[in-house]
Design a protein around this motif. Sequence first.
Motif, PDB file in Angstrom:
ATOM      1  N   ILE A 103       0.881  -1.160   0.000  1.00  0.00           N
ATOM      2  CA  ILE A 103       0.000   0.000   0.000  1.00  0.00           C
ATOM      3  C   ILE A 103       0.917   1.209   0.000  1.00  0.00           C
ATOM      4  CG2 ILE A 103      -1.840   1.207   1.186  1.00  0.00           C
ATOM      5  CD1 ILE A 103      -2.581  -1.428   2.496  1.00  0.00           C
ATOM      6  N   LEU A 104       0.820   1.981  -1.066  1.00  0.00           N
ATOM      7  CA  LEU A 104       1.766   3.058  -1.293  1.00  0.00           C
ATOM      8  C   LEU A 104       1.016   4.374  -1.279  1.00  0.00           C
ATOM      9  CD1 LEU A 104       4.676   3.865  -2.321  1.00  0.00           C
ATOM     10  CD2 LEU A 104       3.807   3.520  -4.623  1.00  0.00           C
ATOM     11  N   GLY A 105       1.555   5.345  -0.574  1.00  0.00           N
ATOM     12  CA  GLY A 105       0.886   6.632  -0.579  1.00  0.00           C
ATOM     13  C   GLY A 105       1.647   7.641   0.248  1.00  0.00           C
ATOM     14  N   PRO A 106       1.299   8.906   0.107  1.00  0.00           N
ATOM     15  CA  PRO A 106       1.968   9.945   0.890  1.00  0.00           C
ATOM     16  C   PRO A 106       1.600   9.814   2.359  1.00  0.00           C
ATOM     17  CG  PRO A 106       0.105  10.872  -0.297  1.00  0.00           C
ATOM     18  CD  PRO A 106       0.224   9.450  -0.736  1.00  0.00           C
ATOM     19  N   PHE A 255       2.040  -4.727   2.892  1.00  0.00           N
ATOM     20  CA  PHE A 255       3.237  -3.955   3.198  1.00  0.00           C
ATOM     21  C   PHE A 255       2.948  -2.485   2.951  1.00  0.00           C
ATOM     22  CE2 PHE A 255       7.420  -2.204   2.490  1.00  0.00           C
ATOM     23  CZ  PHE A 255       8.320  -3.014   3.170  1.00  0.00           C
ATOM     24  N   VAL A 256       3.004  -1.697   4.004  1.00  0.00           N
ATOM     25  CA  VAL A 256       2.737  -0.260   3.872  1.00  0.00           C
ATOM     26  C   VAL A 256       4.053   0.479   3.702  1.00  0.00           C
ATOM     27  CG1 VAL A 256       2.008   1.768   5.173  1.00  0.00           C
ATOM     28  CG2 VAL A 256       0.564  -0.249   5.115  1.00  0.00           C
ATOM     29  N   THR A 257       4.115   1.359   2.719  1.00  0.00           N
ATOM     30  CA  THR A 257       5.346   2.117   2.507  1.00  0.00           C
ATOM     31  C   THR A 257       5.019   3.419   1.805  1.00  0.00           C
ATOM     32  OG1 THR A 257       7.541   2.092   1.503  1.00  0.00           O
ATOM     33  CG2 THR A 257       5.810   0.938   0.303  1.00  0.00           C
ATOM     34  N   ALA A 263       8.206  -0.367  -2.952  1.00  0.00           N
ATOM     35  CA  ALA A 263       6.953  -1.030  -3.313  1.00  0.00           C
ATOM     36  C   ALA A 263       7.124  -1.836  -4.591  1.00  0.00           C
ATOM     37  CB  ALA A 263       5.844   0.006  -3.471  1.00  0.00           C
ATOM     38  N   VAL A 264       7.756  -1.240  -5.605  1.00  0.00           N
ATOM     39  CA  VAL A 264       7.909  -1.937  -6.885  1.00  0.00           C
ATOM     40  C   VAL A 264       8.857  -3.123  -6.723  1.00  0.00           C
ATOM     41  CG1 VAL A 264       8.716  -1.711  -9.276  1.00  0.00           C
ATOM     42  CG2 VAL A 264       7.398   0.131  -8.221  1.00  0.00           C
ATOM     43  N   VAL A 270       0.764  -3.188  -6.332  1.00  0.00           N
ATOM     44  CA  VAL A 270       0.921  -1.950  -5.581  1.00  0.00           C
ATOM     45  C   VAL A 270      -0.415  -1.225  -5.563  1.00  0.00           C
ATOM     46  CG1 VAL A 270       2.032   0.312  -5.521  1.00  0.00           C
ATOM     47  CG2 VAL A 270       3.371  -1.709  -6.131  1.00  0.00           C
ATOM     48  N   VAL A 271      -0.882  -0.937  -4.351  1.00  0.00           N
ATOM     49  CA  VAL A 271      -2.132  -0.205  -4.200  1.00  0.00           C
ATOM     50  C   VAL A 271      -1.753   1.250  -3.940  1.00  0.00           C
ATOM     51  CG1 VAL A 271      -4.223   0.048  -2.829  1.00  0.00           C
ATOM     52  CG2 VAL A 271      -3.262  -2.232  -3.226  1.00  0.00           C
TER      53      VAL A 271
END
Lengths: 324, 260
Positions: A103-106, A255-257, A263-264, A270-271
């Motif tokens: 889970i990818l995000g700011p 996996f949160v990052t 992530a890649v 990748v969410v």
Amino acid sequence: MKARQNGRGSNDAPHGRESDSLSGRLLAKLMPLNPRASGTEGGMTVVSARSSEWVRPVTQQDPASAIIEIDRVSQVFKTSARKNHVALSDISLTIEEGAFVSILGPSGCGKSTLLYIVGGFVSPTSGAAKMKGQAITGPGPDRGPVFQEFALFPWKTVLGNVMYGPRQQGIRGTEAEAQSRALIEMVGLKGYENFYPKELSGGMKQRVALARTLAYHPEVLLMDEPFGALDAHTRTRLQNDLLNIWERDRKTVLFVTHSVDEAVFLSDKVVMMSKSPGRIRQVIDIDLPRPRRRNELLLDPRYQKYVVDIERMFDESDEAGAPA
Amino acid sequence: MSAAGMTKRAAPVLACIGLLVVWQVASLALKNDSFPTAIGAMRAIPDILGDRESLINILASLRRMAMGFGAAVLVSIPLGLLMGRSAAIAAFFNPLLMVIYPVPKAALMPIIMLWLGVGDITKTLVIFLGVSLPVIYHSFEGAKAVEEKMLWSGAAMGLSPVQRLVRIVLPAALPEILTGCRTGLVLALITMITSEMIARQSGAGNILFNALDMGQYETVFAMIIIVGAMGICLDAIFEKVRARLVRWSEPQFDMPLSFS
């Protein structure tokens, strides 16, 4: 990689659990970065709040089964007497057994909150999360968290920390110790069994935390920015080691990052999340071969394209101003 | 051992000797009946410790102190931990404790004496009250500071809320709790003597004030030394135990602290 992963999925799940949910699967791992998130009904779809932009017809081929289903989850926090902060807005997401999903995000997009909801540490304001079809009502040993803050028990040695879970599960002392010693060796800390957490570096602490969680055999690993507090070098080493460990038994990982590279490099999927309110922006399948080797991958144009494209998408949303 | 190490070891002894020398000189210079010499006071110590009656008194004091301290710790640690983990429990007890905290416990003695007499119960209760507050406060602070993620980790392993309180919050807060207990121990000694000053019936405080009434100033000073030594010994023993229990949290000073 696709064949391998799919084959793996079907081994883990002898038969699709629900035929109707299978129909709604998103897959289409044809080209990198085809924006896709299916808005069709059924438990196994990835739906974003703005999913209509990305809807495309999908055909079902992959018989992997869902292990975690997040259904229209929203989370509202009270920040002050009169202000409500919407951390998560109407999130639906399905995670397949054996998949490595990031889970990818700011920061502030609610990605950790989503992980805590799956962990059962936080109850969503509305909506529900399910683990293997069972509603998640609290924490349990089937979902093992690894936190950025390590959260080791400082009064226990490395061995004591790793043995804690198995002992709690009622495994005999000698057996738990043998298992734990093997795990400590696996995460590269042989010889440090009797050290206390404060005597270890950040990277070593996170290795202990990973071993401690693996020790009670959770079905899903919930990793909350686990390498966020580490320096770049240590971070790279732990990413490599995590992949090596993961490629052995292919546990489901959430996996949160906030790191696109990370992530890649690690994930099957990748969410991407956007900020305030936290929503799923897009779900991207990472179609890169496994086992992944960092030195090969960094030179791989497909890897580079994923990273650049994802970064560009985040930049675009920043330029677009406040998200809807 | 290096010269610096020797100096460090000898320093406390030298400080004590220095104090006694100053006392001795000052006493000789002032020539006041109520200010005996250091040597005179020290000579009175074996007389007190050799006297059966005095020993019974001192032991009675220590017994009350141990009972008051023990009961206070047993009640205060769970209460403090619960307050630290539950906002509702904290909201209930905090105002009560804020009211009791600044009241000198000895000031409550007349009322307690009125209700419970001048015996052991009254004195033990005062010691209990004196010890409770710092232990509750430090347990509360320690429990409050326990990392949420640590508790979540325990919950994921299948620990129930009670198990988390006993097996995670308690050990995690132990350094802070023991800091409170150490303060509590010294307060136990202080309230012990104070209670015996007010309800004079038995105990170390009783010997001291009886001697004062009879003008046996050497005994008075000898008792002060004995009580002081008791405090220092108890504190040193407690510190040894504490350091052992929370070795895992102590910063390590294996770096030399000076350049010598």
